[in-house]
Write a protein that holds these residues in place. Structure first.
Motif, PDB file in Angstrom:
ATOM      1  N   ILE A 135       0.844  -1.198   0.000  1.00  0.00           N
ATOM      2  CA  ILE A 135       0.000   0.000   0.000  1.00  0.00           C
ATOM      3  C   ILE A 135       0.878   1.247   0.000  1.00  0.00           C
ATOM      4  O   ILE A 135       0.564   2.249  -0.654  1.00  0.00           O
ATOM      5  N   SER A 136       2.035   1.191   0.670  1.00  0.00           N
ATOM      6  CA  SER A 136       2.943   2.338   0.672  1.00  0.00           C
ATOM      7  C   SER A 136       3.560   2.566  -0.705  1.00  0.00           C
ATOM      8  O   SER A 136       3.750   3.712  -1.135  1.00  0.00           O
ATOM      9  N   ALA A 137       3.879   1.475  -1.408  1.00  0.00           N
ATOM     10  CA  ALA A 137       4.453   1.598  -2.748  1.00  0.00           C
ATOM     11  C   ALA A 137       3.462   2.252  -3.716  1.00  0.00           C
ATOM     12  O   ALA A 137       3.851   3.050  -4.578  1.00  0.00           O
ATOM     13  N   ILE A 138       2.188   1.933  -3.584  1.00  0.00           N
ATOM     14  CA  ILE A 138       1.176   2.522  -4.472  1.00  0.00           C
ATOM     15  C   ILE A 138       1.060   4.026  -4.228  1.00  0.00           C
ATOM     16  O   ILE A 138       0.842   4.803  -5.168  1.00  0.00           O
ATOM     17  N   VAL A 139       1.208   4.458  -2.980  1.00  0.00           N
ATOM     18  CA  VAL A 139       1.186   5.898  -2.700  1.00  0.00           C
ATOM     19  C   VAL A 139       2.248   6.603  -3.536  1.00  0.00           C
ATOM     20  O   VAL A 139       1.996   7.635  -4.175  1.00  0.00           O
ATOM     21  N   GLY A 140       3.461   6.046  -3.550  1.00  0.00           N
ATOM     22  CA  GLY A 140       4.529   6.643  -4.349  1.00  0.00           C
ATOM     23  C   GLY A 140       4.215   6.657  -5.827  1.00  0.00           C
ATOM     24  O   GLY A 140       4.572   7.612  -6.548  1.00  0.00           O
ATOM     25  N   ASP A 141       3.529   5.619  -6.324  1.00  0.00           N
ATOM     26  CA  ASP A 141       3.206   5.525  -7.751  1.00  0.00           C
ATOM     27  C   ASP A 141       2.192   6.577  -8.208  1.00  0.00           C
ATOM     28  O   ASP A 141       2.032   6.809  -9.408  1.00  0.00           O
ATOM     29  N   LEU A 142       1.497   7.185  -7.266  1.00  0.00           N
ATOM     30  CA  LEU A 142       0.536   8.231  -7.630  1.00  0.00           C
ATOM     31  C   LEU A 142       1.211   9.505  -8.128  1.00  0.00           C
ATOM     32  O   LEU A 142       0.571  10.341  -8.759  1.00  0.00           O
ATOM     33  N   TYR A 143       2.514   9.658  -7.841  1.00  0.00           N
ATOM     34  CA  TYR A 143       3.234  10.887  -8.160  1.00  0.00           C
ATOM     35  C   TYR A 143       4.348  10.602  -9.161  1.00  0.00           C
ATOM     36  O   TYR A 143       5.044   9.596  -9.055  1.00  0.00           O
ATOM     37  N   PRO A 144       4.532  11.493 -10.151  1.00  0.00           N
ATOM     38  CA  PRO A 144       5.670  11.335 -11.074  1.00  0.00           C
ATOM     39  C   PRO A 144       6.987  11.582 -10.362  1.00  0.00           C
ATOM     40  O   PRO A 144       7.028  12.227  -9.311  1.00  0.00           O
ATOM     41  N   GLY A 146      10.195  13.102  -8.989  1.00  0.00           N
ATOM     42  CA  GLY A 146      10.576  14.482  -8.733  1.00  0.00           C
ATOM     43  C   GLY A 146       9.439  15.396  -8.340  1.00  0.00           C
ATOM     44  O   GLY A 146       9.667  16.586  -8.105  1.00  0.00           O
ATOM     45  N   ASP A 147       8.199  14.880  -8.259  1.00  0.00           N
ATOM     46  CA  ASP A 147       7.061  15.707  -7.872  1.00  0.00           C
ATOM     47  C   ASP A 147       7.251  16.175  -6.426  1.00  0.00           C
ATOM     48  O   ASP A 147       7.357  15.364  -5.509  1.00  0.00           O
ATOM     49  N   ALA A 148       7.285  17.482  -6.220  1.00  0.00           N
ATOM     50  CA  ALA A 148       7.531  18.048  -4.889  1.00  0.00           C
ATOM     51  C   ALA A 148       6.419  17.720  -3.908  1.00  0.00           C
ATOM     52  O   ALA A 148       6.593  17.855  -2.694  1.00  0.00           O
ATOM     53  N   ARG A 149       5.265  17.260  -4.417  1.00  0.00           N
ATOM     54  CA  ARG A 149       4.151  16.932  -3.536  1.00  0.00           C
ATOM     55  C   ARG A 149       4.313  15.581  -2.865  1.00  0.00           C
ATOM     56  O   ARG A 149       3.558  15.246  -1.944  1.00  0.00           O
ATOM     57  N   ARG A 150       5.290  14.776  -3.314  1.00  0.00           N
ATOM     58  CA  ARG A 150       5.346  13.396  -2.841  1.00  0.00           C
ATOM     59  C   ARG A 150       5.598  13.307  -1.337  1.00  0.00           C
ATOM     60  O   ARG A 150       4.904  12.544  -0.644  1.00  0.00           O
ATOM     61  N   ASP A 151       6.568  14.058  -0.806  1.00  0.00           N
ATOM     62  CA  ASP A 151       6.796  14.019   0.644  1.00  0.00           C
ATOM     63  C   ASP A 151       5.550  14.465   1.400  1.00  0.00           C
ATOM     64  O   ASP A 151       5.183  13.882   2.429  1.00  0.00           O
ATOM     65  N   GLY A 152       4.888  15.505   0.886  1.00  0.00           N
ATOM     66  CA  GLY A 152       3.650  15.962   1.510  1.00  0.00           C
ATOM     67  C   GLY A 152       2.556  14.923   1.409  1.00  0.00           C
ATOM     68  O   GLY A 152       1.772  14.735   2.341  1.00  0.00           O
ATOM     69  N   GLY A 153       2.502  14.223   0.269  1.00  0.00           N
ATOM     70  CA  GLY A 153       1.517  13.161   0.096  1.00  0.00           C
ATOM     71  C   GLY A 153       1.724  12.039   1.088  1.00  0.00           C
ATOM     72  O   GLY A 153       0.758  11.510   1.672  1.00  0.00           O
ATOM     73  N   PHE A 154       2.973  11.660   1.307  1.00  0.00           N
ATOM     74  CA  PHE A 154       3.248  10.618   2.287  1.00  0.00           C
ATOM     75  C   PHE A 154       2.939  11.098   3.701  1.00  0.00           C
ATOM     76  O   PHE A 154       2.534  10.300   4.557  1.00  0.00           O
ATOM     77  N   THR A 155       3.107  12.394   3.949  1.00  0.00           N
ATOM     78  CA  THR A 155       2.775  12.906   5.274  1.00  0.00           C
ATOM     79  C   THR A 155       1.266  12.866   5.501  1.00  0.00           C
ATOM     80  O   THR A 155       0.799  12.530   6.594  1.00  0.00           O
ATOM     81  N   ILE A 156       0.488  13.177   4.454  1.00  0.00           N
ATOM     82  CA  ILE A 156      -0.971  13.056   4.553  1.00  0.00           C
ATOM     83  C   ILE A 156      -1.360  11.593   4.757  1.00  0.00           C
ATOM     84  O   ILE A 156      -2.213  11.266   5.599  1.00  0.00           O
ATOM     85  N   PHE A 157      -0.746  10.701   3.995  1.00  0.00           N
ATOM     86  CA  PHE A 157      -0.980   9.263   4.157  1.00  0.00           C
ATOM     87  C   PHE A 157      -0.646   8.849   5.590  1.00  0.00           C
ATOM     88  O   PHE A 157      -1.352   8.050   6.211  1.00  0.00           O
ATOM     89  N   TYR A 158       0.412   9.423   6.119  1.00  0.00           N
ATOM     90  CA  TYR A 158       0.835   9.119   7.479  1.00  0.00           C
ATOM     91  C   TYR A 158      -0.202   9.594   8.486  1.00  0.00           C
ATOM     92  O   TYR A 158      -0.357   9.014   9.567  1.00  0.00           O
ATOM     93  N   MET A 159      -0.920  10.654   8.150  1.00  0.00           N
ATOM     94  CA  MET A 159      -2.017  11.094   9.017  1.00  0.00           C
ATOM     95  C   MET A 159      -3.113  10.042   9.067  1.00  0.00           C
ATOM     96  O   MET A 159      -3.745   9.843  10.119  1.00  0.00           O
ATOM     97  N   SER A 369       9.904   8.901   9.420  1.00  0.00           N
ATOM     98  CA  SER A 369       9.090   7.828   8.844  1.00  0.00           C
ATOM     99  C   SER A 369       8.411   8.204   7.528  1.00  0.00           C
ATOM    100  O   SER A 369       8.614   7.529   6.514  1.00  0.00           O
ATOM    101  N   PRO A 370       7.595   9.286   7.462  1.00  0.00           N
ATOM    102  CA  PRO A 370       6.994   9.611   6.167  1.00  0.00           C
ATOM    103  C   PRO A 370       8.036  10.023   5.133  1.00  0.00           C
ATOM    104  O   PRO A 370       7.900   9.728   3.947  1.00  0.00           O
ATOM    105  N   VAL A 371       9.095  10.690   5.587  1.00  0.00           N
ATOM    106  CA  VAL A 371      10.186  11.077   4.672  1.00  0.00           C
ATOM    107  C   VAL A 371      10.860   9.832   4.112  1.00  0.00           C
ATOM    108  O   VAL A 371      11.170   9.735   2.920  1.00  0.00           O
ATOM    109  N   GLY A 372      11.097   8.848   4.974  1.00  0.00           N
ATOM    110  CA  GLY A 372      11.734   7.609   4.526  1.00  0.00           C
ATOM    111  C   GLY A 372      10.855   6.813   3.572  1.00  0.00           C
ATOM    112  O   GLY A 372      11.342   6.247   2.591  1.00  0.00           O
ATOM    113  N   LEU A 373       9.557   6.753   3.862  1.00  0.00           N
ATOM    114  CA  LEU A 373       8.629   6.078   2.947  1.00  0.00           C
ATOM    115  C   LEU A 373       8.705   6.702   1.557  1.00  0.00           C
ATOM    116  O   LEU A 373       8.781   6.002   0.539  1.00  0.00           O
ATOM    117  N   SER A 374       8.663   8.021   1.526  1.00  0.00           N
ATOM    118  CA  SER A 374       8.744   8.727   0.257  1.00  0.00           C
ATOM    119  C   SER A 374      10.086   8.474  -0.433  1.00  0.00           C
ATOM    120  O   SER A 374      10.150   8.234  -1.642  1.00  0.00           O
TER     121      SER A 374
END
Length: 472
Positions: A135-144, A146-159, A369-374
């Motif tokens: 499920i964590s890998a799919i989160v990353g696949d949602l973003y191209p 270098g997308d700057a939103r990816r770390d933020g996306g993982f932080t939202i996922f972490y919420m 943790s969210p930074v590492g996931l990303s």
């Protein structure tokens, strides 16, 4: 024709992120609800009004370490299975189903059958191995890339992870620590949460994720000629970063995961939990970490995007370094709590020190943790995406295993004359010598590893070859 994920965004992120948020929220409700009960169930007397399995603190902490270590170690095999056979989506469904079965088995086993209890733990271990990395890998696949939103996306996922983790102990501990219900009904509630997670994924995944994660990574990475593509030098260098970070992140998790073991016993046995005439259930302290995540994760998500726009965002190794230092500060508050207990033989630590420890552990976690996931999704080759995510979760696996021994040492350290003499030099009783040595040793070790990581950070950033900066 492959179906793409749902178009459009919600709060600036792909809509599929919020489906994964919901799925993970209920899975973490299940896992952390069960974790809040595990140690307390194991040490509860067999003849009490709310009977458990009557283990000693040391034996229970060792079993906790073995179990939580295997929970995360299984993600390595779950990543391999997804990359080579099932794909991520099927692995999530199968894993969630196994975990639900495991929770219902714990309900049936408690407090009568330790053998059946082990079977339930086994189902949860296998299920988590399939569910967690994919499920964590799919989160990353949602973003191209270098997308700057990816770390933020993982932080939202972490919420999402921590919303479930916050609610869970309030429900499962209220049921489990109650004589009117008992431990088993806490596990029943955890099973219901896991069932909801699977149902949500079955109903909405195709709509919001399309075919994302359906094809195993090894097949998706084949060239047009149908042959697997070899790893490049850049990919090898990035994998070296993963291996080096393994050491430092494992040390962080060893410290952080005292929360479910030694810190849980500290809350139960050494903390003054009275508020007027009401005694706060020990398991409720497990909700502090996710509560602080929910409070501060949006701040961190905003901060990373803001710093990136200013071209001042720290590289991942530096974020991890700061996380280790913040976690070290958390253990200093626990040491203050140990000193507070020295006032008289019956004195206990204030809830304030445990609360501050959880606060700083949480701030450290948000840097790691969210930074590492990303970061794992940025560094991993396509064909190894789930496997590398499994390696990320292998870090807490090793840490949980070691954390069990470290926590258990606090139960026997009072038998060591050298430890007793060391504690006495600070005015700490022999009964609390183990707590002082373990909490203090962890704090010092975190600072040491943070300094070493600072010295290596420049090399690690070079080996990343701009993975955090590249634009699609």
């Amino acid at each position: 024709m492959n179906q793409p994920p749902a178009s459009g965004t919600l709060f600036g992120h792909p809509k599929g992120l919020f489906l994964l948020f919901s799925t993970e929220m209920w899975e973490r409700f299940s896992y952390y609800g069960m974790r809040a009960l595990l140690i307390l169930t194991l040490v509860a007397a067999t003849e009490s009004t709310n009977p458990g399995f009557g283990m000693s603190n040391g034996d229970a902490l060792l079993l906790y370490g073995y179990y939580t270590g295997l929970v995360y170690a299984a993600t390595l095999f779950g990543g391999l299975i997804a990359d080579n056979l099932l794909g991520q989506r099927k692995s999530i469904i199968l894993g969630g189903t196994l975990m639900a079965i495991g929770q219902y088995t714990l309900f049936a086993a408690t407090p009568h059958s330790m053998s059946l209890f082990y079977v339930g733990l086994g189902f949860i271990i296998a299920g988590n191995g399939l569910f967690k990395p994919n499920i964590s890998a799919i989160v990353g696949d949602l973003y191209p890339q270098g997308d700057a939103r990816r770390d933020g996306g993982f932080t939202i996922f972490y919420m999402g992870i921590n919303l479930g983790a916050f609610i869970a102990p309030l429900v499962t501990s209220s049921l489990g620590e109650s004589d009117a219900f008992g431990w088993r009904y806490g596990y029943l509630a955890a099973g219901i949460g896991m069932t909801l997670s699977v149902v949500i994924q079955l109903l909405f995944a195709q709509k919001y994720l399309g075919d994302l994660g359906k094809v195993p990574g090894r097949i998706a990475s084949r060239s047009a000629a149908g042959t697997p593509t070899p790893l490049t030098k850049v990919e090898f260098d990035r994998l070296r970063v993963v291996l080096f970070l393994f050491i430092f992140v494992t040390m962080f998790w060893l410290a952080f995961e005292q929360a479910g073991g030694l810190m849980s016993l500290f809350a139960s046995e050494h903390t003054d939990r009275m508020v007027g005439s009401f005694e706060v259930p020990a398991g409720w302290f497990q909700s502090l970490n996710p509560l602080f995540i929910l409070m501060f994760a949006p701040v961190f998500a905003w901060l990373w995007v803001k710093l990136n726009a200013m071209n001042k965002q720290p590289d991942a190794p530096i974020k991890i370094l700061f996380g280790m230092l913040l976690t070290s500060i958390g253990f200093l508050f626990l040491i203050v709590g140990v000193f507070e207990m020295q006032v008289n033989p019956s004195a206990k630590s204030s809830m304030m020190w445990l609360t501050l420890a959880f606060l700083f552990h949480t701030l450290g976690e948000l840097c790691i943790s969210p930074v590492g996931l990303s970061l794992m999704t940025k560094l991993a080759p396509v064909k190894l995406a789930s496997l590398i995510m499994g390696v990320w979760f292998l870090m807490p696996a090793v840490a949980h295993y070691l954390a069990g021994f470290v926590g258990a040492y606090s139960d026997t350290a009072g038998d060591n004359p050298a430890v007793v003499e060391f504690a006495a030099s600070f005015g700490v009783q022999a009964a609390h010598a183990g707590l002082l040595v373990v909490f203090g040793g962890i704090a010092v070790s975190l600072v040491f590893f943070a300094v070493v990581l600072w010295m290596l950070s420049g090399t690690l950033v070079r080996w990343m070859h701009g993975a955090e900066r590249m634009q699609s």
